[in-house]
Design a protein around this motif. Structure first.
Motif, PDB file in Angstrom:
ATOM      1  N   GLN A  34       2.673  -7.591   5.006  1.00 38.26           N
ATOM      2  CA  GLN A  34       3.346  -6.880   6.084  1.00 38.26           C
ATOM      3  C   GLN A  34       3.114  -7.570   7.428  1.00 38.26           C
ATOM      4  O   GLN A  34       1.970  -7.824   7.809  1.00 38.26           O
ATOM      5  CB  GLN A  34       2.808  -5.440   6.160  1.00 38.26           C
ATOM      6  CG  GLN A  34       3.370  -4.616   7.291  1.00 38.26           C
ATOM      7  CD  GLN A  34       4.858  -4.404   7.135  1.00 38.26           C
ATOM      8  OE1 GLN A  34       5.309  -3.838   6.143  1.00 38.26           O
ATOM      9  NE2 GLN A  34       5.618  -4.858   8.116  1.00 38.26           N
ATOM     10  N   ALA A  42       9.879  -5.177  10.217  1.00 34.47           N
ATOM     11  CA  ALA A  42       9.387  -3.907   9.669  1.00 34.47           C
ATOM     12  C   ALA A  42      10.466  -2.832   9.742  1.00 34.47           C
ATOM     13  O   ALA A  42      10.611  -2.012   8.825  1.00 34.47           O
ATOM     14  CB  ALA A  42       8.140  -3.461  10.424  1.00 34.47           C
ATOM     15  N   GLN A  45      12.949  -3.552   7.016  1.00 35.44           N
ATOM     16  CA  GLN A  45      12.371  -3.133   5.737  1.00 35.44           C
ATOM     17  C   GLN A  45      12.396  -1.619   5.595  1.00 35.44           C
ATOM     18  O   GLN A  45      12.620  -1.091   4.494  1.00 35.44           O
ATOM     19  CB  GLN A  45      10.934  -3.650   5.624  1.00 35.44           C
ATOM     20  CG  GLN A  45      10.816  -5.140   5.415  1.00 35.44           C
ATOM     21  CD  GLN A  45       9.370  -5.581   5.336  1.00 35.44           C
ATOM     22  OE1 GLN A  45       8.587  -5.369   6.269  1.00 35.44           O
ATOM     23  NE2 GLN A  45       8.993  -6.187   4.229  1.00 35.44           N
ATOM     24  N   LEU A  61       5.621   1.753   6.313  1.00 37.01           N
ATOM     25  CA  LEU A  61       6.338   1.075   7.394  1.00 37.01           C
ATOM     26  C   LEU A  61       6.381   1.934   8.656  1.00 37.01           C
ATOM     27  O   LEU A  61       6.212   1.418   9.766  1.00 37.01           O
ATOM     28  CB  LEU A  61       7.746   0.702   6.936  1.00 37.01           C
ATOM     29  CG  LEU A  61       7.787  -0.401   5.859  1.00 37.01           C
ATOM     30  CD1 LEU A  61       9.139  -0.433   5.166  1.00 37.01           C
ATOM     31  CD2 LEU A  61       7.478  -1.755   6.488  1.00 37.01           C
ATOM     32  N   VAL A  64       3.077   1.563  10.369  1.00 40.52           N
ATOM     33  CA  VAL A  64       2.932   0.305  11.113  1.00 40.52           C
ATOM     34  C   VAL A  64       3.678   0.379  12.440  1.00 40.52           C
ATOM     35  O   VAL A  64       3.155  -0.024  13.492  1.00 40.52           O
ATOM     36  CB  VAL A  64       3.428  -0.883  10.266  1.00 40.52           C
ATOM     37  CG1 VAL A  64       3.509  -2.155  11.122  1.00 40.52           C
ATOM     38  CG2 VAL A  64       2.508  -1.119   9.074  1.00 40.52           C
TER      39      VAL A  64
END
Length: 220
Positions: A34, A42, A45, A61, A64
Motif C-alpha cells: 500500500q 489509494a 483502489q 483504504l 489510510v
C-alpha cells in the motif's frame, strides 16, 4: 515570479522528499503493498474495491486516507500559519513524524494495518507542513505537481516565454530526491525488512534537530 524560498527550505524539501520516497517504497513492499505517501492511487483502489464489494480492502483504504488526512490536520493545528516564519513549530512536526515512523516499525513486523496508518499519518504531517510554509508551491510526498511544473516550463520554453528557472530546478531536485529515496528504501528493505524505516525515522529526527539548531543560531 520565481520561488523566493531560503536555502535551508530547499535543502529541507529535498531531504524530506527523499525520506518520503523511502517510506512509500517500504509501504509498497510491505505486506499490504500500500502506498502511504500519497492518496491518488489509494483513492482509485478504493473505487475499485467499492465496485467489487471487497469490504476488507474498503476498510483498509479508507483508514489510510483518514490517517494521512489526520496527519495534515495535526500539522495545521501545530504550525497554524500559512506564512514561512522562522520560529514556527516545524521542529515539533518533524519530531512527531519521526516518532510515528519509529512506532510503525514493530506494527509492520506484526503484519498490522496500524503500521501503514502510522506511516501514512507521518507523511500527511510532513506534506502539510511543507505545503503550509511554501505557500502550496512545494510538495514532498508526491510528484504530480512537480512533473506538472516541469511540463509547464517546457511549454513556456517552446513558446519562447521566460522560464522560472528556480521553480524548475526545485521541482527537478525534489523529483530526484524522491527517486533516490525509493532506491535507498528498496535496497534497505531487501536487507533489513521493516527496519528500513529506521533510516527515514532517524533522518526526520535529525532534520528537526537541525531546524532547532538553525533557529537557535539565527536568534543569537
Amino acid at each position: 515570479m520565481g520561488i523566493q524560498l531560503p536555502r535551508w527550505v530547499w535543502i529541507g524539501a529535498i531531504a524530506l522528499s527523499c525520506i518520503a520516497g523511502m517510506v512509500n517504497v517500504v509501504g509498497f513492499l510491505g505486506f499490504e503493498h500500500q502506498a502511504v505517501s500519497h492518496l491518488t492511487g489509494a483513492t482509485s483502489q478504493l473505487g475499485m474495491a467499492l465496485a467489487q464489494g471487497d469490504w476488507r480492502s474498503v476498510g483498509h483504504l479508507w483508514a489510510v486516507l483518514i490517517a494521512f488526512s489526520l496527519g495534515a490536520v495535526l500539522s495545521g493545528l501545530i504550525v497554524q500559519d500559512g506564512a514561512l516564519v522562522l520560529g514556527r513549530r516545524y521542529g515539533v512536526v518533524l519530531t512527531l513524524e519521526s516518532l510515528l515512523l519509529f512506532v510503525a516499525i514493530p506494527l509492520f513486523r506484526q503484519q498490522q494495518l496500524w503500521g501503514a496508518l502510522a506511516a501514512a499519518m507521518a507523511c500527511g504531517l510532513q506534506n502539510a507542513m511543507v505545503t503550509t510554509f511554501s505557500g502550496a508551491v512545494v510538495r514532498t510526498t508526491h510528484l504530480s505537481g512537480m512533473f506538472t511544473d516541469l511540463g509547464i516550463g517546457l511549454g513556456h520554453l517552446l513558446r519562447g516565454l521566460p522560464l522560472q528557472v528556480r521553480r524548475l530546478m526545485l521541482s527537478g531536485l525534489i523529483i530526484t530526491g524522491f527517486l533516490v529515496g525509493g532506491v535507498i528504501g528498496a535496497w534497505l528493505f531487501q536487507r533489513s525488512g521493516y527496519d528500513a524505516l529506521l533510516a527515514p525515522a532517524i533522518l526526520t529526527g535529525l532534520t528537526g534537530i537541525g531546524y532547532v539548531l538553525h533557529l537557535h543560531l539565527y536568534r543569537r
